[in-house]
Design a protein around this motif. Structure first.
Motif, short mmCIF file in Angstrom:
data_model
loop_
_atom_site.label_atom_id
_atom_site.label_comp_id
_atom_site.label_asym_id
_atom_site.label_seq_id
_atom_site.Cartn_x
_atom_site.Cartn_y
_atom_site.Cartn_z
N TRP A 8 0.82 -1.22 0.00
CA TRP A 8 0.00 0.00 0.00
C TRP A 8 0.85 1.26 0.00
CZ3 TRP A 8 -5.25 1.39 0.25
CH2 TRP A 8 -6.13 0.32 0.06
N VAL A 9 2.00 1.22 0.63
CA VAL A 9 2.83 2.42 0.73
C VAL A 9 4.06 2.36 -0.17
CG1 VAL A 9 2.01 3.01 3.04
CG2 VAL A 9 4.06 1.59 2.79
N GLY A 10 4.06 1.45 -1.12
CA GLY A 10 5.12 1.42 -2.13
C GLY A 10 6.41 0.80 -1.66
N GLN A 61 8.79 8.33 -4.73
CA GLN A 61 7.81 9.37 -4.41
C GLN A 61 8.41 10.37 -3.41
OE1 GLN A 61 4.96 9.50 -6.07
NE2 GLN A 61 4.17 11.31 -5.07
N LEU A 62 9.18 9.86 -2.46
CA LEU A 62 9.84 10.73 -1.48
C LEU A 62 10.84 11.66 -2.17
CD1 LEU A 62 10.27 11.49 1.50
CD2 LEU A 62 12.00 9.67 1.60
N ALA A 63 11.58 11.14 -3.15
CA ALA A 63 12.55 11.97 -3.87
C ALA A 63 11.84 13.07 -4.65
CB ALA A 63 13.39 11.10 -4.81
N ILE A 64 10.72 12.75 -5.27
CA ILE A 64 9.93 13.78 -5.98
C ILE A 64 9.45 14.83 -5.00
CG2 ILE A 64 7.77 14.17 -7.23
CD1 ILE A 64 8.23 11.35 -8.50
N TRP A 65 8.88 14.37 -3.89
CA TRP A 65 8.34 15.28 -2.88
C TRP A 65 9.43 16.18 -2.32
CZ3 TRP A 65 3.43 16.30 -1.63
CH2 TRP A 65 3.19 17.02 -0.47
N ASN A 66 10.55 15.59 -1.93
CA ASN A 66 11.65 16.38 -1.36
C ASN A 66 12.26 17.32 -2.38
OD1 ASN A 66 11.33 15.29 1.18
ND2 ASN A 66 12.92 13.74 0.90
N GLY A 67 12.29 16.90 -3.65
CA GLY A 67 12.79 17.78 -4.70
C GLY A 67 11.95 19.03 -4.85
N CYS A 106 1.13 7.78 0.19
CA CYS A 106 -0.28 8.03 -0.11
C CYS A 106 -0.58 8.01 -1.61
CB CYS A 106 -0.72 9.37 0.47
SG CYS A 106 -0.58 9.46 2.25
N SER A 107 0.38 7.70 -2.43
CA SER A 107 0.20 7.72 -3.88
C SER A 107 -0.39 6.40 -4.37
CB SER A 107 1.54 7.96 -4.57
OG SER A 107 1.40 7.85 -5.98
N ARG A 108 -1.37 6.47 -5.25
CA ARG A 108 -1.91 5.24 -5.86
C ARG A 108 -0.91 4.63 -6.83
NH1 ARG A 108 -7.93 6.97 -7.36
NH2 ARG A 108 -6.72 7.46 -9.19
N HIS A 109 0.11 5.38 -7.21
CA HIS A 109 1.19 4.79 -8.00
C HIS A 109 1.84 3.65 -7.22
CE1 HIS A 109 1.61 7.28 -11.63
NE2 HIS A 109 1.22 8.30 -10.88
N HIS A 110 1.82 3.73 -5.89
CA HIS A 110 2.40 2.68 -5.04
C HIS A 110 1.72 1.33 -5.25
CE1 HIS A 110 4.69 5.74 -3.15
NE2 HIS A 110 3.91 6.01 -2.12
N TRP A 111 0.48 1.36 -5.65
CA TRP A 111 -0.29 0.11 -5.81
C TRP A 111 -0.07 -0.52 -7.18
CZ3 TRP A 111 -5.59 2.66 -4.39
CH2 TRP A 111 -5.50 3.20 -3.10
#
Length: 138
Positions: A8-10, A61-67, A106-111
């Motif tokens: 669920w959380v990638g 997703q964390l790298a995108i967010w932090n970027g 929280c990204s649906r990409h994780h699924w």
């Protein structure tokens, strides 16, 4: 029923399969046949449907967010224009980032069920998809 929270959380790829033999892109195994059918139907209609982004793990997703939070990646407003994040409060920055990006975990990409697509026939071969509304206006 037990929930696989790591998926669920990638943080797990257990339910994922490659989009194609040579593709690094992954989708949930139950999504793949629907994607393949959509590609065929799009081709009949004259589109070369391609995936810009499919499964994305927590770390990506964390790298995108932090970027975005650090100013290394642009944060766009509703009209796809870059914002000066130095002028935003923490809350304003959070909501601006949430317009285009999910919080890691929280990204649906994780699924492996969410994917971003484009018509490769409508852009040059070296085109970098931006995933903005301007790309959808014809």
């Amino acid at each position: 029923m037990e929930v696989n929270w790591e998926a669920w959380v990638g943080q797990s790829q257990d339910a994922l399969v490659p989009v194609g033999e040579q593709s690094p892109l992954l989708l949930h195994r139950e999504v793949l046949p629907h994607w393949q059918d959509l590609v065929v139907r799009a081709a009949v209609a004259g589109f070369d449907l391609q995936i810009a982004s499919a499964w994305r793990g927590f770390d990506r997703q964390l790298a995108i967010w932090n970027g975005k939070a650090s100013g290394q990646r642009p944060v766009l407003d509703a009209q796809s224009q870059p914002l000066d994040i130095a002028c935003l409060s923490e809350d304003e920055l959070l909501f601006a980032m949430l317009r285009w990006s999910a919080i890691p975990g929280c990204s649906r990409h994780h699924w492996g069920t969410d994917l971003d697509v484009y018509d490769a026939a409508a852009v040059p071969a070296d085109y970098r998809v931006q995933l903005t509304p301007d790309e959808c206006v014809g």
